[in-house]
Write an enzyme that holds these catalytic residues in place. Sequence first.
Site, PDB file in Angstrom:
ATOM      1  N   GLU A   1       0.830  -1.208   0.000  1.00  0.00           N
ATOM      2  CA  GLU A   1       0.000   0.000   0.000  1.00  0.00           C
ATOM      3  C   GLU A   1       0.866   1.261   0.000  1.00  0.00           C
ATOM      4  O   GLU A   1       0.517   2.262  -0.639  1.00  0.00           O
ATOM      5  CB  GLU A   1      -0.947  -0.002   1.203  1.00  0.00           C
TER       6      GLU A   1
ATOM      7  N   HIS B   1       2.280   7.713  -6.241  1.00  0.00           N
ATOM      8  CA  HIS B   1       1.640   9.022  -6.223  1.00  0.00           C
ATOM      9  C   HIS B   1       2.678  10.137  -6.101  1.00  0.00           C
ATOM     10  O   HIS B   1       2.627  11.138  -6.823  1.00  0.00           O
ATOM     11  CB  HIS B   1       0.647   9.092  -5.057  1.00  0.00           C
TER      12      HIS B   1
END
Length: 234
Positions: A101, A108
């Site tokens: 994760e 990003h």
Amino acid sequence: MPALHYDPIYLLIVGIAMIVSRLVGAQLKRKFALYSQVPMPVSGHQVAEQMLAENGIRDVEVTSTPGQLTDHYNPRGKTVNLSEPVFAARSVAAAAVAAHECGHALQHAKNYPMLGLRSNLVPIVQLGSKLAPWVLMAGIALAFAGSNLTVLLIGIILFASTTLFALITLPVEFDASRRALAWLESSGVATGLSHKQAKDALFWAAMTYTVAALASLGQLFYYIMLFAQVRGRR
């Protein structure tokens, strides 16, 4: 109008997809249950915090979210959301999930284009997934009735958006796992056998996305063939 003959093909596609999905899902659960018993010196939460810090990411919060298999990264809120078992557990499985994760957070931060594309498609896919089944049903009914094929074509386009999303998800997920495994090894959190176990766990997690994408692609192909068949008989 002659009867259409693709229903057996559709049932075959859906049937195979369901069987393979169940097999992969069962294997994934078995692997995670196994690797959840392999102890690690740090919890999933600590793994996530350390990975983000060592990559210079200071604006992403690690939070605990209720449920199991609810782990995800929220690019809008900039949060790594770990399920309660992963957040607190000190195991190889928890470390692998937490690092994965955080891999999305790294994507990003580094403007990984496929993640941006997937995020931009979310509103379209949400609409498409809700409307596609109903529009396709209406379109197929109208096609059998000899009416205009426009509704069926719209349904296919809506369904295609969900297939495209599933396909774009594959490189995003595989890349996040690659980043996670590279950090787990370089940081010393998971090396040797534990690194191999983390890699195995993430591989089977990725397989669930692969099966879903292939199933969606198969269904899309069926609808396109159906459209072509009806159009060819006009």
